[in-house]
Design a protein around this motif. Structure first.
Motif, PDB file in Angstrom:
ATOM      1  N   LEU A   1      14.919 -23.711 -22.699  1.00 25.63           N
ATOM      2  CA  LEU A   1      13.479 -24.015 -22.760  1.00 25.63           C
ATOM      3  C   LEU A   1      13.239 -25.488 -22.424  1.00 25.63           C
ATOM      4  N   LEU A   2      14.035 -26.388 -23.033  1.00 25.23           N
ATOM      5  CA  LEU A   2      13.870 -27.834 -22.788  1.00 25.23           C
ATOM      6  C   LEU A   2      14.141 -28.171 -21.318  1.00 25.23           C
ATOM      7  N   VAL A   3      15.196 -27.579 -20.751  1.00 21.25           N
ATOM      8  CA  VAL A   3      15.543 -27.861 -19.353  1.00 21.25           C
ATOM      9  C   VAL A   3      14.439 -27.330 -18.425  1.00 21.25           C
ATOM     10  N   GLY A   4      13.935 -26.136 -18.724  1.00 22.31           N
ATOM     11  CA  GLY A   4      12.891 -25.543 -17.885  1.00 22.31           C
ATOM     12  C   GLY A   4      11.617 -26.375 -17.889  1.00 22.31           C
ATOM     13  N   ILE A   5      11.135 -26.718 -19.088  1.00 24.92           N
ATOM     14  CA  ILE A   5       9.883 -27.485 -19.195  1.00 24.92           C
ATOM     15  C   ILE A   5      10.085 -28.913 -18.669  1.00 24.92           C
ATOM     16  N   GLY A   6      11.186 -29.540 -19.091  1.00 21.30           N
ATOM     17  CA  GLY A   6      11.430 -30.940 -18.725  1.00 21.30           C
ATOM     18  C   GLY A   6      11.564 -31.147 -17.225  1.00 21.30           C
TER      19      GLY A   6
ATOM     20  N   ILE B   1      17.834 -33.995 -22.936  1.00 22.11           N
ATOM     21  CA  ILE B   1      18.165 -33.489 -24.278  1.00 22.11           C
ATOM     22  C   ILE B   1      18.671 -32.044 -24.175  1.00 22.11           C
ATOM     23  N   GLY B   2      17.971 -31.231 -23.377  1.00 27.91           N
ATOM     24  CA  GLY B   2      18.402 -29.844 -23.179  1.00 27.91           C
ATOM     25  C   GLY B   2      19.774 -29.773 -22.517  1.00 27.91           C
ATOM     26  N   TRP B   3      19.998 -30.673 -21.555  1.00 30.20           N
ATOM     27  CA  TRP B   3      21.288 -30.732 -20.828  1.00 30.20           C
ATOM     28  C   TRP B   3      22.419 -31.041 -21.813  1.00 30.20           C
ATOM     29  N   GLY B   4      22.176 -31.993 -22.716  1.00 34.73           N
ATOM     30  CA  GLY B   4      23.191 -32.405 -23.670  1.00 34.73           C
ATOM     31  C   GLY B   4      23.443 -31.362 -24.759  1.00 34.73           C
ATOM     32  N   LEU B   5      22.446 -30.507 -25.033  1.00 35.20           N
ATOM     33  CA  LEU B   5      22.593 -29.485 -26.074  1.00 35.20           C
ATOM     34  C   LEU B   5      23.626 -28.435 -25.685  1.00 35.20           C
ATOM     35  N   ALA B   6      23.590 -27.987 -24.420  1.00 35.13           N
ATOM     36  CA  ALA B   6      24.467 -26.877 -24.027  1.00 35.13           C
ATOM     37  C   ALA B   6      25.402 -27.230 -22.877  1.00 35.13           C
ATOM     38  N   GLY B   7      25.135 -28.314 -22.153  1.00 33.09           N
ATOM     39  CA  GLY B   7      25.989 -28.685 -21.018  1.00 33.09           C
ATOM     40  C   GLY B   7      25.580 -28.026 -19.710  1.00 33.09           C
TER      41      GLY B   7
ATOM     42  N   ARG C   1      11.901 -43.802  -7.876  1.00 32.47           N
ATOM     43  CA  ARG C   1      11.393 -42.787  -8.798  1.00 32.47           C
ATOM     44  C   ARG C   1      12.538 -41.861  -9.272  1.00 32.47           C
ATOM     45  N   SER C   2      13.379 -41.450  -8.334  1.00 31.37           N
ATOM     46  CA  SER C   2      14.504 -40.582  -8.690  1.00 31.37           C
ATOM     47  C   SER C   2      15.567 -41.340  -9.477  1.00 31.37           C
ATOM     48  N   LEU C   3      15.729 -42.623  -9.184  1.00 27.91           N
ATOM     49  CA  LEU C   3      16.677 -43.430  -9.958  1.00 27.91           C
ATOM     50  C   LEU C   3      16.216 -43.518 -11.410  1.00 27.91           C
ATOM     51  N   ALA C   4      14.898 -43.725 -11.613  1.00 22.43           N
ATOM     52  CA  ALA C   4      14.352 -43.786 -12.977  1.00 22.43           C
ATOM     53  C   ALA C   4      14.548 -42.445 -13.679  1.00 22.43           C
ATOM     54  N   ALA C   5      14.302 -41.339 -12.962  1.00 21.89           N
ATOM     55  CA  ALA C   5      14.473 -40.004 -13.559  1.00 21.89           C
ATOM     56  C   ALA C   5      15.934 -39.782 -13.926  1.00 21.89           C
ATOM     57  N   THR C   6      16.855 -40.128 -13.012  1.00 20.20           N
ATOM     58  CA  THR C   6      18.278 -39.894 -13.250  1.00 20.20           C
ATOM     59  C   THR C   6      18.780 -40.705 -14.441  1.00 20.20           C
ATOM     60  N   MET C   7      18.372 -41.982 -14.510  1.00 22.00           N
ATOM     61  CA  MET C   7      18.794 -42.806 -15.639  1.00 22.00           C
ATOM     62  C   MET C   7      18.254 -42.243 -16.948  1.00 22.00           C
ATOM     63  N   THR C   8      17.026 -41.701 -16.913  1.00 23.35           N
ATOM     64  CA  THR C   8      16.417 -41.166 -18.128  1.00 23.35           C
ATOM     65  C   THR C   8      17.105 -39.883 -18.587  1.00 23.35           C
ATOM     66  N   PHE C   9      17.386 -38.954 -17.656  1.00 20.23           N
ATOM     67  CA  PHE C   9      18.014 -37.720 -18.150  1.00 20.23           C
ATOM     68  C   PHE C   9      19.490 -37.940 -18.516  1.00 20.23           C
ATOM     69  N   MET C  10      20.144 -38.908 -17.858  1.00 16.86           N
ATOM     70  CA  MET C  10      21.517 -39.232 -18.272  1.00 16.86           C
ATOM     71  C   MET C  10      21.507 -39.812 -19.684  1.00 16.86           C
ATOM     72  N   PHE C  11      20.538 -40.708 -19.932  1.00 17.58           N
ATOM     73  CA  PHE C  11      20.411 -41.282 -21.272  1.00 17.58           C
ATOM     74  C   PHE C  11      20.177 -40.155 -22.293  1.00 17.58           C
ATOM     75  N   GLY C  12      19.265 -39.220 -21.958  1.00 13.56           N
ATOM     76  CA  GLY C  12      18.982 -38.086 -22.848  1.00 13.56           C
ATOM     77  C   GLY C  12      20.236 -37.275 -23.140  1.00 13.56           C
ATOM     78  N   GLY C  13      21.037 -37.041 -22.100  1.00 18.33           N
ATOM     79  CA  GLY C  13      22.269 -36.264 -22.264  1.00 18.33           C
ATOM     80  C   GLY C  13      23.293 -36.993 -23.121  1.00 18.33           C
ATOM     81  N   PHE C  14      23.532 -38.290 -22.819  1.00 21.63           N
ATOM     82  CA  PHE C  14      24.490 -39.085 -23.601  1.00 21.63           C
ATOM     83  C   PHE C  14      24.057 -39.137 -25.078  1.00 21.63           C
ATOM     84  N   ALA C  15      22.771 -39.405 -25.301  1.00 25.01           N
ATOM     85  CA  ALA C  15      22.261 -39.562 -26.671  1.00 25.01           C
ATOM     86  C   ALA C  15      22.388 -38.254 -27.438  1.00 25.01           C
TER      87      ALA C  15
END
Lengths: 144, 143
Positions: free
Chosen positions: A92-97, B95-101, A119-133
């Motif tokens: 759900l988060l991946v779909g909406i985000g 956040i969704g990416w990090g939850l499940a990979g 714009r894509s660099l900002a997006a990439t840095m943000t989702f990488m940060f989200g994933g790491f966090a």
């Protein structure tokens, strides 16, 4: 930082990356389209006239990959440890985000960075940060 | 089936092979990369590097061309603003990416490999995209 050298697979990662770049190069030069997977899937769900054919065919190619790979070689490991509730929340988060951000790892990460788009660099840095966090919180704070 | 459709299928297929070969289609591998403060597996940085090494010259050529090889225009994104939608959307995605990979491509590819968990993820992702569309339509109707 503590690098897991046993898990490090530089050759297959690089070769796979080259293939992903080739697929993106192919779609922009042959079809004139960005290989952004969330955009293509979202477009397909919007049922846009004149786009359904190529969008459907691209997604079909993604789905058919493992079966065609399997004819020639054993499939590489796909290990999913997340529970079903976690997979549903993640989906759900991946779909909406990705739809709000108008792109994901492929559209912003690969194609956008290849275009040197700020714009894509900002997006990439943000989702990488989200994933790491998120992995930090789940693995090291919650200990799951 | 016309050339445009077959060409898009080939691109999707090569993309799928790339995700499988690189390890991106394996959520445990992705989480190993995202686990910066644990036993870190840097492999996926090389996936990005390899993809951009091919993408960079391709998009330089694309920018100079008027039309695609199979006809029609080359559609490059024109948006430039760094707005709230871009940053908040990317954060929610991360956040969704990090939850499940799983990010979108690997979710679809692993579904093609008949992984039940990937199918669950992909159906939820499609639902998320439909929720986005519903919210967008509601906003347009209200304004």
């Amino acid at each position: 930082m503590n690098i897991d050298w046993n898990a490090f697979t530089p050759l297959s990662a690089l070769a796979g990356g080259l293939l992903i770049g080739l697929a993106s190069a192919w779609l922009i030069l042959m079809n004139g389209r960005i290989a952004g997977i969330s955009g293509i899937l979202g477009g397909l769900l919007n049922n846009e006239r004149g786009h359904r054919g190529w969008q459907f065919a691209f997604i079909l190619g993604l789905l058919a990959g493992p079966a065609i790979w399997g004819i020639f070689h054993a499939l590489p490991a796909i290990e999913i440890r997340a529970s079903y509730p976690a997979l549903i929340a993640a989906g759900l988060l991946v779909g909406i985000g990705t739809r709000y951000a108008a792109g994901c790892t492929s559209g912003h990460g690969v194609c956008g960075l290849s275009r040197l788009s700020p714009r894509s660099l900002a997006a990439t840095m943000t989702f990488m940060f989200g994933g790491f966090a998120t992995v930090y919180v789940v693995r090291h704070l919650l200990g799951a | 089936m016309n050339k445009v459709t077959i060409s898009a299928f080939i691109s999707g297929l090569i993309f799928s092979f790339g995700l499988l070969l690189s390890g991106m289609a394996n959520p445990e591998k992705v989480l190993g990369f995202l686990d910066l403060f644990g036993a870190w597996d840097p492999s996926l940085a090389l996936v990005m590097g390899g993809a951009i090494a091919v993408g960079l010259p391709a998009f330089l050529i694309a920018r100079k061309r008027e039309t695609a090889v199979l006809g029609g225009s080359i559609n490059l994104p024109t948006k430039r603003e760094l707005d709230k939608r871009l940053l908040l959307g990317s954060l929610v995605f991360g956040i969704g990416w990090g939850l499940a990979g799983f990010c979108p491509g690997p979710g679809i590819v692993a579904t093609g490999a008949a992984e039940t968990g990937a199918l669950v993820f992909t159906l939820a992702m499609v639902s998320g995209m439909l929720i986005f569309r519903w919210l967008e339509n509601r906003n347009t109707a209200a304004s």
